[in-house]
Design a protein around this motif. Structure first.
Motif, mmCIF file in Angstrom:
data_model
loop_
_atom_site.group_PDB
_atom_site.id
_atom_site.type_symbol
_atom_site.label_atom_id
_atom_site.label_comp_id
_atom_site.label_asym_id
_atom_site.label_seq_id
_atom_site.Cartn_x
_atom_site.Cartn_y
_atom_site.Cartn_z
ATOM 1 N N LEU A 1 2.515 1.824 -3.434
ATOM 2 C CA LEU A 1 1.563 2.326 -4.425
ATOM 3 C C LEU A 1 1.190 3.778 -4.145
ATOM 4 O O LEU A 1 1.165 4.617 -5.057
ATOM 5 C CB LEU A 1 0.307 1.455 -4.410
ATOM 6 C CG LEU A 1 0.477 0.055 -5.013
ATOM 7 C CD1 LEU A 1 -0.678 -0.848 -4.603
ATOM 8 C CD2 LEU A 1 0.582 0.136 -6.528
ATOM 9 N N ARG A 2 0.923 4.094 -2.897
ATOM 10 C CA ARG A 2 0.523 5.451 -2.530
ATOM 11 C C ARG A 2 1.634 6.455 -2.808
ATOM 12 O O ARG A 2 1.386 7.560 -3.312
ATOM 13 C CB ARG A 2 0.140 5.472 -1.048
ATOM 14 C CG ARG A 2 -0.396 6.793 -0.558
ATOM 15 C CD ARG A 2 -0.984 6.668 0.847
ATOM 16 N NE ARG A 2 -0.049 6.069 1.793
ATOM 17 C CZ ARG A 2 -0.214 4.848 2.327
ATOM 18 N NH1 ARG A 2 -1.258 4.117 1.998
ATOM 19 N NH2 ARG A 2 0.680 4.370 3.186
ATOM 20 N N GLU A 3 2.868 6.079 -2.496
ATOM 21 C CA GLU A 3 4.003 6.998 -2.616
ATOM 22 C C GLU A 3 4.625 6.997 -4.018
ATOM 23 O O GLU A 3 5.503 7.806 -4.303
ATOM 24 C CB GLU A 3 5.081 6.622 -1.601
ATOM 25 C CG GLU A 3 4.644 6.714 -0.145
ATOM 26 C CD GLU A 3 4.567 8.147 0.344
ATOM 27 O OE1 GLU A 3 5.244 9.008 -0.256
ATOM 28 O OE2 GLU A 3 3.841 8.411 1.313
ATOM 29 N N SER B 1 9.784 12.230 0.788
ATOM 30 C CA SER B 1 8.893 11.403 1.606
ATOM 31 C C SER B 1 9.703 10.413 2.434
ATOM 32 O O SER B 1 10.319 9.495 1.886
ATOM 33 C CB SER B 1 7.914 10.634 0.714
ATOM 34 O OG SER B 1 7.251 9.621 1.445
ATOM 35 N N THR C 1 10.011 2.649 2.819
ATOM 36 C CA THR C 1 9.450 1.581 1.998
ATOM 37 C C THR C 1 10.525 0.987 1.104
ATOM 38 O O THR C 1 10.644 -0.244 0.983
ATOM 39 C CB THR C 1 8.288 2.127 1.147
ATOM 40 O OG1 THR C 1 7.266 2.641 2.008
ATOM 41 C CG2 THR C 1 7.701 1.040 0.259
ATOM 42 N N ALA D 1 0.823 -1.215 0.000
ATOM 43 C CA ALA D 1 0.000 0.000 0.000
ATOM 44 C C ALA D 1 0.854 1.260 0.000
ATOM 45 O O ALA D 1 0.577 2.225 -0.725
ATOM 46 C CB ALA D 1 -0.946 -0.003 1.201
ATOM 47 N N SER D 2 1.906 1.277 0.822
ATOM 48 C CA SER D 2 2.758 2.460 0.884
ATOM 49 C C SER D 2 3.474 2.683 -0.442
ATOM 50 O O SER D 2 3.580 3.815 -0.921
ATOM 51 C CB SER D 2 3.775 2.319 2.018
ATOM 52 O OG SER D 2 4.621 3.447 2.068
ATOM 53 N N GLU E 1 8.394 8.227 4.498
ATOM 54 C CA GLU E 1 7.708 6.937 4.421
ATOM 55 C C GLU E 1 8.091 6.198 3.143
ATOM 56 O O GLU E 1 8.327 4.991 3.154
ATOM 57 C CB GLU E 1 6.190 7.108 4.471
ATOM 58 C CG GLU E 1 5.452 5.780 4.419
ATOM 59 C CD GLU E 1 3.935 5.931 4.477
ATOM 60 O OE1 GLU E 1 3.234 4.984 4.070
ATOM 61 O OE2 GLU E 1 3.461 6.986 4.937
#
Length: 467
Positions: free
Chosen positions: A80-82, A310, A316, A77-78, A312
């Motif tokens: 894909l989001r980032e 970022s 990742t 999820a991270s 995060e």
């Protein structure tokens, strides 16, 4: 550091990119001047290639993965989001467009040994070496993402050292096909006799091993280099052993000069122990340069960039590279003693102390990796950066730099505009390309594998040997 003829040793550049958004600077795709979102546009790649050739870069090195970074938080999820190296497209399909708009730039493209059979892959190597007129190189990777293994029908990837055992045989098959199947004069194009290829000069390789059985011939005629330049990026003990016999250009990532010097020495010692000249490989270290006309402007640019980075996204990436879920740590914790089945050298580097003599914490790792990934950042005017790059080469025995970007193509344009001229003023950077193939441009010793390279032992007429 001077060369044997007394001239200053040249600093060498590769551009580091990937057929995706952001590559090693997660979050920077949000910057208004970043064009990495154009990775789907072939004109982006053609224009970038022309910029790099104008800056006399050795080449563009294109990374790749076949899975998502789903170690952090046990989910993708991270990533894909980032936009953390996903979505990502095939790197091989970019080369033709970049080759047709350049004459000298080299292309080092990543492909793994785990999931594609060496027989069709060898044809892809020959094809790209032909259409680039010998400017192609293959970055050999064994893989590190469990998600790729699962999607290729496996529970997990092989254990770290076994992946290299598998890769050893993979390379053996490739060498046999590229070096040992077709004689140099097999293609005769004899119109009068109606013979295009002399069958007596094309040979089956008859390979039978633990992992592969390849009885027949290579189905492509010999390309300008036969075997493209072999790149490799492993710095673990097993990775260095693999590189010692195979690699001609090696990419490393070290956060400090001291760690880099130690890594370079280990690699050169291993190459020499394998019976090769210790400087018969070009070693490039990962680095990100942020520069401008003045030091003040460069530092202001860096501060602006940090607003888009970022942490995060960085964690990742780092979780995938290290094989450790960093979401389970407090930001102020060091990673401690852990076992990794991913990139072991990355874990090892961050178990050492940083430039302040303190253990790396998860927060330090995130901030360090948020712009440029695993390599350090140099910020300053073109003159300041040039002097620092020269000092890295002089003090560590590294050959050059694999340059990641903060934004693209802006980071590379800045290097060409501000840094390259300063290096040239100091006699520390090439002012023109050497002629011929990528291998000759890198070493000046011809187009084919040298005699002390492992692959040369598979040539027709040479007894196969292990170097």
């Amino acid at each position: 550091m001077a060369t044997t003829d007394g001239t200053r040793r040249h600093v060498r550049f590769n551009a580091f990119d990937m057929n995706c958004v952001g590559h090693q600077s997660p979050g920077m795709w949000r910057h208004p001047d970043d064009e990495s979102w154009r990775y789907k546009d072939i004109r982006y790649w053609a224009d970038l290639a022309k910029t790099l050739e104008r800056g006399l870069f050795d080449g563009i090195f294109i990374a790749d993965v076949l899975g998502t970074y789903d170690t952090y938080g046990s989910s993708n999820a991270s990533a894909l989001r980032e936009g953390t190296q996903v979505p990502v497209n095939d790197p091989f399909l970019l080369v033709s467009a970049m080759a047709v708009v350049t004459e000298n730039l080299g292309f080092g493209v990543t492909a793994g040994t785990a999931y594609e059979h060496p027989y069709p892959f060898a044809r892809r190597l020959s094809t790209l070496d032909h259409i680039t007129n010998g400017r192609f190189g293959w970055n050999v990777v064994t893989g590190y993402l469990p998600s790729a293994a699962r999607n290729m029908g496996n529970e997990d990837q092989l254990e770290h050292d076994e992946r290299y055992n598998h890769a050893d045989e993979y390379l053996e098959v490739v060498y046999k096909l590229l070096e040992g199947s077709w004689e140099d004069d097999a293609v005769v194009r004899d119109r009068e006799r109606g013979i295009f290829t002399d069958p007596e000069k094309v040979h089956e390789i008859r390979h039978e091993g633990k992992y592969f059985k390849v009885p027949g011939i290579h189905i492509s005629e010999p390309s300008p280099q036969r075997t493209p330049v072999i790149y490799q990026a492993g710095a673990s003990s097993r990775g260095i052993a693999f590189a010692a016999g195979n690699a001609e250009a090696i990419f490393v990532a070290s956060p400090t000069k001291d760690i880099l010097k130690d890594t370079v020495t280990k690699i050169r010692d291993a190459v020499e122990a394998a019976g090769r000249d210790r400087h018969s490989v070009r070693i490039y270290t990962l680095l990100t340069v942020i520069t401008d006309e003045t030091s003040e402007a460069a530092h202001a640019k860096h501060e602006e960039y940090k607003q888009y980075a970022s942490n995060e996204g960085a964690l990742t990436l780092m979780s995938g590279w290290m094989g450790i879920d960093l979401s389970e740590y407090s930001l102020d914790d060091p990673i401690g003693e852990v076992k990794s089945n991913a990139i072991q050298s990355t874990v090892s580097n961050f178990q050492k102390v940083n430039d302040d003599g303190k253990p790396w914490t998860v927060r330090d790792i995130a901030e360090s990796a948020s712009i440029g990934g695993l390599g350090p950042r140099l910020v300053g005017s073109g003159a300041e950066v040039a002097e620092e790059l020269i000092s890295w080469v002089d003090e560590t025995d590294v050959d050059g730099f694999n340059l990641a970007y903060a934004i693209t193509p802006g980071t590379f344009e800045d290097i060409v505009k501000y840094v390259v001229p300063e290096l040239q003023k100091r006699g520390a950077y090439q002012t023109e390309y050497a002629p011929g193939t990528l291998r000759n441009k890198l070493f000046g010793k011809g187009d084919k594998l040298p005699e002390d390279h492992k692959g040369s032992g598979y040539r027709i007429g040479a007894a196969a040997r292990q170097v």
